[in-house]
Design a protein around this motif. Structure first.
Motif, short mmCIF file in Angstrom:
data_model
loop_
_atom_site.label_atom_id
_atom_site.label_comp_id
_atom_site.label_asym_id
_atom_site.label_seq_id
_atom_site.Cartn_x
_atom_site.Cartn_y
_atom_site.Cartn_z
N TRP A 185 0.84 -1.08 0.00
CA TRP A 185 -0.03 0.02 0.09
C TRP A 185 0.87 1.25 0.02
N VAL A 188 2.25 1.86 -3.36
CA VAL A 188 1.07 2.35 -4.32
C VAL A 188 0.93 3.59 -3.99
N VAL A 193 0.51 5.96 -7.80
CA VAL A 193 -0.12 5.07 -8.45
C VAL A 193 -1.64 5.09 -8.16
N GLY A 194 -1.92 4.64 -6.79
CA GLY A 194 -3.21 4.77 -5.99
C GLY A 194 -4.21 4.10 -6.72
N TYR A 195 -4.04 2.39 -6.52
CA TYR A 195 -5.20 1.51 -7.20
C TYR A 195 -6.44 1.73 -6.38
N GLY A 196 -6.30 2.06 -5.26
CA GLY A 196 -7.59 1.92 -4.52
C GLY A 196 -8.15 0.70 -3.86
N ASP A 197 -7.40 -0.36 -4.27
CA ASP A 197 -7.86 -1.84 -3.69
C ASP A 197 -7.71 -1.99 -2.34
N SER A 199 -7.40 1.18 0.89
CA SER A 199 -7.13 2.34 1.14
C SER A 199 -7.65 2.69 2.59
N VAL B 193 -2.52 10.75 -6.83
CA VAL B 193 -2.63 9.45 -6.25
C VAL B 193 -3.93 8.93 -6.76
N TYR B 195 -7.03 7.36 -5.35
CA TYR B 195 -7.48 6.12 -4.91
C TYR B 195 -8.81 5.69 -5.65
#
Lengths: 267, 267, 267, 267
Positions: A185, A188, A193-197, A199, B193, B195
């Motif tokens: 995390w 990320v 990048v911040g996928y959000g999977d 948070s 970022v 998310y």
């Protein structure tokens, strides 16, 4: 016989003659086609519906690459040196998976090896004027390797510490199931990048995350600064001026006198 | 006895002798192993299945660190100064959590402290040539601290204002449940970022978000510019040396003679 | 007659007279309005409720553009050259979709063409002082085209290899349904966009992803470095002027005398 | 009386005396407290449970700000000029919402106005040494305003075109419900924010998205390059050298002779 070999050498290994250029372009097309083929094969819908034609094309391409590989071995002056060179190994890995596929069932993972065919493009590009640009970039990156290593090492320490803290703060209930997950995390987030999977859910976690994000926003400046500085002022110093008196060789471009011993430098 | 102590000092605190180098590498391996251990311990599956072996390894590593810590105290010339130095405290924090774990039940949070062992790597790296690169970067960042502070302060004011506006526009129904939440969203967006855990739903909110994103895209240039400028033209290079002959004043730190007129510079 | 034409030419093609400036501003307003109209038309709620008024406005704007287009053809000295010029084609594409819409049912895709009207703004801006800034940027980008091409090519090879590896590691069950999908993920990650529509689920996949992210964080420095270097030290400034007296060779484009020795430079 | 006023002026408007410094620090604390209060008030749980105490604090702070505002009006030499100055308006807007809240029910939106109190911090900072750093940055940004405007305009045209194309490709079924929504997605993607609230589902859409992302990755170099170049080589040219012969004033730092007329420049 020597004449034919000489000629084939020019065609296959060089790009100065029209035939050599044609060979390179043709090879480029086959390589790209082969990479496209590997990709298409991985798409379920295509794999199911076009299996026979994909198989045939794969064998045609493998055939071409096999002939080319054997020709290179025959023609080159030092076959062993070629075989164990970087491109020699790539060439070998380009053909072998298809043959292995005959014997091994479920050779699913061989696909990665076949995609390496792509690296063969670099050999062809090597002969073009884009090399100069590539070499400049590679030089700048190589010259910054120590600074970038230090930076990446620092980033790794940072994400390990941040990841651990977030693992404690957020806990397993909010997706931070372990420290490695917390580190994942942190990477990320820090790299924006911040996928959000995963948070943060708690207020404290979101506060910490905010600090990490602003940090990431600021420290991205570091690698950029390093590489930019290197491209602008190459530390290997482009000029070849050497002080005739003390042999010091890192002079600014606009220097007229050696900054070490005061002797006049030849322009 | 003094001889042995001298020798141990060389091995433990320096890296000039083969034995000193070996000690450093061995310590590095133990540190990395110990950090890996802390991480693995946090993974539920591993924690459940390998508890005994993890416990043993933890105690072995703690033992090694304890011996090393005591040795350092005994060998160093000024023990108190070492104990309260940065690395002295880190060394102490590296061993104490395991002992505390014997008495305190549920010492879950001590894990953060143990991860600090990682910082010990820096001491070892200090003795290598990577330090120079690190010092250059640190200097550049330190020299830019005022500009970066101003920038970060500006970013904070910006996100507070943006977060408040979005809280009004989007409201609690769309996830912007409070101003701090709005600010969190603003930071997530401005730093690119993204998310996606909170994202604007209304047209007006998406329009505002678009402006924030383009803003973020443009102002990331600022920290990058600051750091790059600092790496290229270090402002501390504005050392106060002025050529007594031609008054040229931008000399490198290692310059002994003026690069413009060749006169000797006062050191 | 020639007088009127001359005058219309000044108004339509130039911006030196008050009438010409007014024409440009008026045209700018109509263009922006027309682009806004195309956008609004695409919003379902607006399309349903305001269809009649949108239709009328569309025809009014098309009318204005048609008149303008015909006027340009009549007035310009070389009509054919205008018609097949970049802006001539844009002007034609600005009006034709609305007429085609009369005959073709479901001409949904013509909307893309109408949005190209936006490009007409560039012609108007061409006459302003912002052009200089734009030209500087364009020059810097153009001068870096080889380096940027090499960089992008390298990025493409990288994402193909990464995408394939992740396809093998994560597999179809975790959203990596094919190699192209894996490549799409690799691009989303390397460029730090990070939608989160596909994200690695396995530990190994997350580890790989972490490496890719840190990589992406570091290599974004490369294009930045290239463009920055180009803006700071334009390589075309490597103009071929050399001082005939002291051989200094880094002169600004507007230099007439050598800044090192004061000798006159040949233009 | 004049003496007291003089003294109060020094305390309130300046920061040279100990009393003046204390006043500034005290005011800073009150401002930060007041901003924190506005934020806390917006959190539902806090608003419900601590309503009375929040109300009291709000009135205390408003009282302090009111007294300060009135004092400033009384003390300053030109009251009207202060009242209509930037900070005069901010000071007014800092107190008025609380009073308005007495009469207007549901004055929810006044919260945005109260957050503007934060801007008052800038006045205090103005008196510190951080101003220099801030001014340098502001100057660099101001000097790059044309280039950045051109860049942002280009980005806007790009996202409009990309958004429209994606609206056609993906269609309403995949979340691209209108062109503005498509443009929103294009901005989210090009700036590498990547929420993931809308993401392409079709293969063609993902291919297009990949191109947009790589584009975004490359063109972020442009604003960075502009600002960095400006910070390194300020176009307003830091040095004050003016050619004694032709009065040209944009000399490089290392120039010895005027590049326009060849006259020697005074160092």
């Amino acid at each position: 016989m020597g004449k034919t070999r000489e000629r084939l050498y020019e065609i296959i290994f060089e790009a100065d003659t029209p035939a050599g250029k044609f060979f390179d372009v043709a090879l480029l097309v086959v390589i790209l086609l082969s990479v496209a083929l590997v990709m298409l094969e991985s798409v379920p819908a295509i794999r199911t519906n076009y299996r026979p034609i994909l198989r045939i094309l794969e064998w045609v391409i493998t055939g071409i690459f096999t002939v080319e590989y054997l020709l290179r071995i025959i023609i080159v002056r030092k076959p062993l040196r070629y075989i164990f060179s970087f491109y020699g190994i790539i060439d070998f890995l380009s053909v072998i998976p298809t043959y292995l596929g005959l014997f091994i069932i479920g050779s699913h993972h061989l696909v990665v090896i076949r995609i390496l065919r792509m690296l063969r493009i670099f050999r062809i590009l090597k002969l073009t004027r884009y090399t100069q640009a590539g070499r400049t970039l590679a030089k700048a990156l190589w010259a910054s390797r120590e600074k970038i290593s230090v930076f990446i090492f620092f980033v790794i320490v940072l994400v390990v510490v941040i990841g651990t803290i977030m693992y404690i703060i957020e806990g397993e209930a909010h997706g931070f199931t372990s420290i490695p997950r917390g580190i994942y995390w942190a990477i990320v987030t820090l790299t924006t990048v911040g996928y959000g999977d995963i948070s943060p859910q708690t207020s404290l976690g979101q506060f910490m995350a905010s600090i990490v994000m602003i940090m990431g926003y600021a420290i991205i400046a570091v690698p950029t600064g390093i590489v930019t500085a290197e491209i602008i002022n190459p530390s290997y110093k482009g000029n070849t001026q050497v002080c005739p008196s003390c042999l010091h060789d890192k002079h600014d471009d606009d220097a007229k006198f050696c900054k070490k011993c005061g002797a006049k430098i030849n322009p």
